[in-house]
Design a protein around this motif. Structure first.
Motif, PDB file in Angstrom:
ATOM      1  N   PHE A 273     -36.765 -17.250   0.239  1.00 50.11           N
ATOM      2  CA  PHE A 273     -35.879 -16.110   0.916  1.00 50.11           C
ATOM      3  C   PHE A 273     -34.830 -15.537   0.205  1.00 50.11           C
ATOM      4  CE2 PHE A 273     -32.959 -15.293   4.586  1.00 50.11           C
ATOM      5  CZ  PHE A 273     -33.712 -14.155   5.036  1.00 50.11           C
ATOM      6  N   LYS A 274     -34.021 -16.333  -0.549  1.00 47.21           N
ATOM      7  CA  LYS A 274     -32.948 -15.890  -1.223  1.00 47.21           C
ATOM      8  C   LYS A 274     -33.342 -14.672  -2.183  1.00 47.21           C
ATOM      9  CE  LYS A 274     -29.568 -18.420  -2.412  1.00 47.21           C
ATOM     10  NZ  LYS A 274     -28.458 -19.522  -2.860  1.00 47.21           N
ATOM     11  N   LYS A 275     -34.497 -14.929  -2.893  1.00 42.36           N
ATOM     12  CA  LYS A 275     -34.881 -14.046  -3.835  1.00 42.36           C
ATOM     13  C   LYS A 275     -35.423 -12.635  -3.086  1.00 42.36           C
ATOM     14  CE  LYS A 275     -37.173 -16.872  -7.237  1.00 42.36           C
ATOM     15  NZ  LYS A 275     -38.474 -17.259  -7.867  1.00 42.36           N
ATOM     16  N   GLU A 276     -35.915 -12.798  -1.824  1.00 41.46           N
ATOM     17  CA  GLU A 276     -36.083 -11.640  -1.118  1.00 41.46           C
ATOM     18  C   GLU A 276     -34.997 -11.054  -0.645  1.00 41.46           C
ATOM     19  OE1 GLU A 276     -38.269 -10.885   3.438  1.00 41.46           O
ATOM     20  OE2 GLU A 276     -38.626 -12.727   2.490  1.00 41.46           O
ATOM     21  N   LEU A 277     -33.805 -11.703  -0.235  1.00 46.67           N
ATOM     22  CA  LEU A 277     -32.436 -11.096   0.130  1.00 46.67           C
ATOM     23  C   LEU A 277     -32.039 -10.285  -1.088  1.00 46.67           C
ATOM     24  CD1 LEU A 277     -30.536 -13.734   2.079  1.00 46.67           C
ATOM     25  CD2 LEU A 277     -31.885 -11.881   2.956  1.00 46.67           C
ATOM     26  N   GLU A 278     -31.922 -11.151  -2.429  1.00 45.55           N
ATOM     27  CA  GLU A 278     -31.620 -10.493  -3.399  1.00 45.55           C
ATOM     28  C   GLU A 278     -32.185  -9.141  -3.916  1.00 45.55           C
ATOM     29  OE1 GLU A 278     -30.903 -11.719  -8.300  1.00 45.55           O
ATOM     30  OE2 GLU A 278     -32.065 -12.892  -6.780  1.00 45.55           O
ATOM     31  N   ALA A 279     -33.315  -8.811  -3.821  1.00 43.94           N
ATOM     32  CA  ALA A 279     -34.148  -7.720  -3.903  1.00 43.94           C
ATOM     33  C   ALA A 279     -33.508  -6.705  -3.185  1.00 43.94           C
ATOM     34  CB  ALA A 279     -35.568  -7.794  -3.713  1.00 43.94           C
ATOM     35  N   LYS A 280     -32.992  -6.962  -1.903  1.00 49.88           N
ATOM     36  CA  LYS A 280     -32.476  -5.954  -0.862  1.00 49.88           C
ATOM     37  C   LYS A 280     -31.084  -5.542  -1.021  1.00 49.88           C
ATOM     38  CE  LYS A 280     -36.750  -5.392   0.995  1.00 49.88           C
ATOM     39  NZ  LYS A 280     -37.445  -4.353   0.943  1.00 49.88           N
ATOM     40  N   GLN A 281     -30.299  -6.333  -1.882  1.00 48.25           N
ATOM     41  CA  GLN A 281     -28.979  -6.366  -1.760  1.00 48.25           C
ATOM     42  C   GLN A 281     -28.371  -4.878  -2.309  1.00 48.25           C
ATOM     43  OE1 GLN A 281     -26.101  -9.167  -2.062  1.00 48.25           O
ATOM     44  NE2 GLN A 281     -27.178  -8.686  -0.152  1.00 48.25           N
ATOM     45  N   PRO A 282     -29.096  -4.180  -2.985  1.00 54.13           N
ATOM     46  CA  PRO A 282     -28.650  -2.864  -3.395  1.00 54.13           C
ATOM     47  C   PRO A 282     -28.667  -1.950  -2.305  1.00 54.13           C
ATOM     48  CG  PRO A 282     -30.067  -3.591  -5.288  1.00 54.13           C
ATOM     49  CD  PRO A 282     -30.069  -4.577  -3.919  1.00 54.13           C
TER      50      PRO A 282
END
Length: 337
Positions: A273-282
């Motif tokens: 889930f943290k990888k998923e969040l990281e992809a959406k950070q920008p």
């Protein structure tokens, strides 16, 4: 397509539905979404945003606008109300809930690592994303109440970038273990009312079901109060269970972390889930560029008063009831399974 650079945080785009036929049928069946309706309503909302005197800058991309249209089943007036409420909510109390949703902030990162809230990797049998919430791990000595608000906002905003989630909606699984009286002091009753009502009515998520378990009987009064704050429609989708075994009647346990009877360990789910969040950070951080003419809104609206927000957005009546709607006789008492 004209990009309206003077107001566009993101440009307008020519939308093409690229999801599968099953989702297309679901969108038409449940949301009344067709190519013609989608095209006309997107244009109507964009024109309204461009002409709105209180809106200085906003996203104009289809993904952003469609989450509101889908949430309101393509009613343009209701979508307009929801968008303005959302843009205003982002500024409430100096952006306490929505500003700078940076997952690397130590307190936010810590809550994510603890599994305070995370989306399960697999969807349920109806294709809905399942969000697991474990409020009992929130350390009131270590974290502040605004950290709680931000990690929720980070989760919801990130998941709403996925069009399938906009269409299918969400299921919530809540482990109420370890919730104590100390957690009830994080917000005043007035703050709790404002948070619950603004969140349900303003964040464009389709709430399909909430299953909570490990309910402490001594805190039943607090649960009743919390449930009373949401709409009757959502209330009917809430299931309260005394323990996890009873919750299995309503959720597929294979979807859950191994610690809850499922297959994948919770630590691995959190990592994914943290990888998923990281992809959406920008895009999530870029959202901070959405701006309003705050001088055109009353101070009470900027403090989160739902009534003031509604009046500021030109909403004359509250279709979901008064502030204490659930405590004035129309509250359908929920039984614990």
């Amino acid at each position: 397509m004209k990009e309206f650079p003077e107001k566009a945080l993101t440009p307008a785009d020519d939308y093409v539905f690229q999801l599968n036929d099953d989702l297309k049928e679901c969108a038409e069946r449940e949301l009344r979404e067709t190519n013609a309706i989608r095209k006309s309503t997107l244009e109507a909302i964009r024109n309204w945003l461009i002409q709105h005197p209180k809106i200085l800058s906003t996203r104009l991309d289809s993904n952003f606008i469609l989450r509101f249209l889908r949430n309101k089943k393509f009613s343009v007036p209701q979508s307009q109300e929801c968008i303005e409420r959302y843009l205003l909510l982002r500024k409430v109390r100096n952006g306490e809930m929505f500003h700078n949703l940076d997952m690397t902030v130590p307190e936010i990162d810590d809550l994510l690592d603890l599994g305070y809230i995370f989306a399960l990797p697999q969807r349920d049998h109806l294709g809905r994303r399942v969000i697991m919430h474990r409020p009992g791990v929130f350390d009131v000595q270590k974290h502040k109440n605004y950290h709680m608000l931000k990690v929720h906002a980070l989760t919801y905003e990130s998941l709403l970038e996925d069009e399938e989630n906009q269409i299918r909606g969400f299921v919530y699984v809540v482990d109420a273990a370890k919730i104590g009286l100390q957690h009830l002091t994080l917000f005043t009753p007035q703050e709790a009312v404002r948070i619950a009502k603004n969140a349900e009515r303003t964040i464009p998520m389709r709430h399909k079901r909430l299953v909570a378990f490990n309910i402490n009987s001594s805190l039943k009064f607090a649960v009743d109060f919390g449930i009373s704050l949401v709409s009757e429609k959502f209330r009917k989708r809430v299931v309260l269970c005394t323990n996890l075994e009873r919750a299995y009647r309503y959720i597929d346990k294979d979807l859950l972390p191994a610690e809850y009877g499922g297959i994948m360990p919770m630590a691995e789910m959190i990592k994914l889930f943290k990888k998923e969040l990281e992809a959406k950070q920008p895009v999530i951080l870029h959202n901070d560029g959405m701006q309003l003419r705050l001088d055109m809104y009353p101070p009470e609206a900027l403090e989160g008063s739902l009534g003031a927000i509604n009046r500021a957005c030109g909403i004359q009546t509250d279709s979901m009831g008064s502030t204490f709607h659930g405590l004035q006789g129309s509250f359908r008492k929920l039984e614990v399974d």
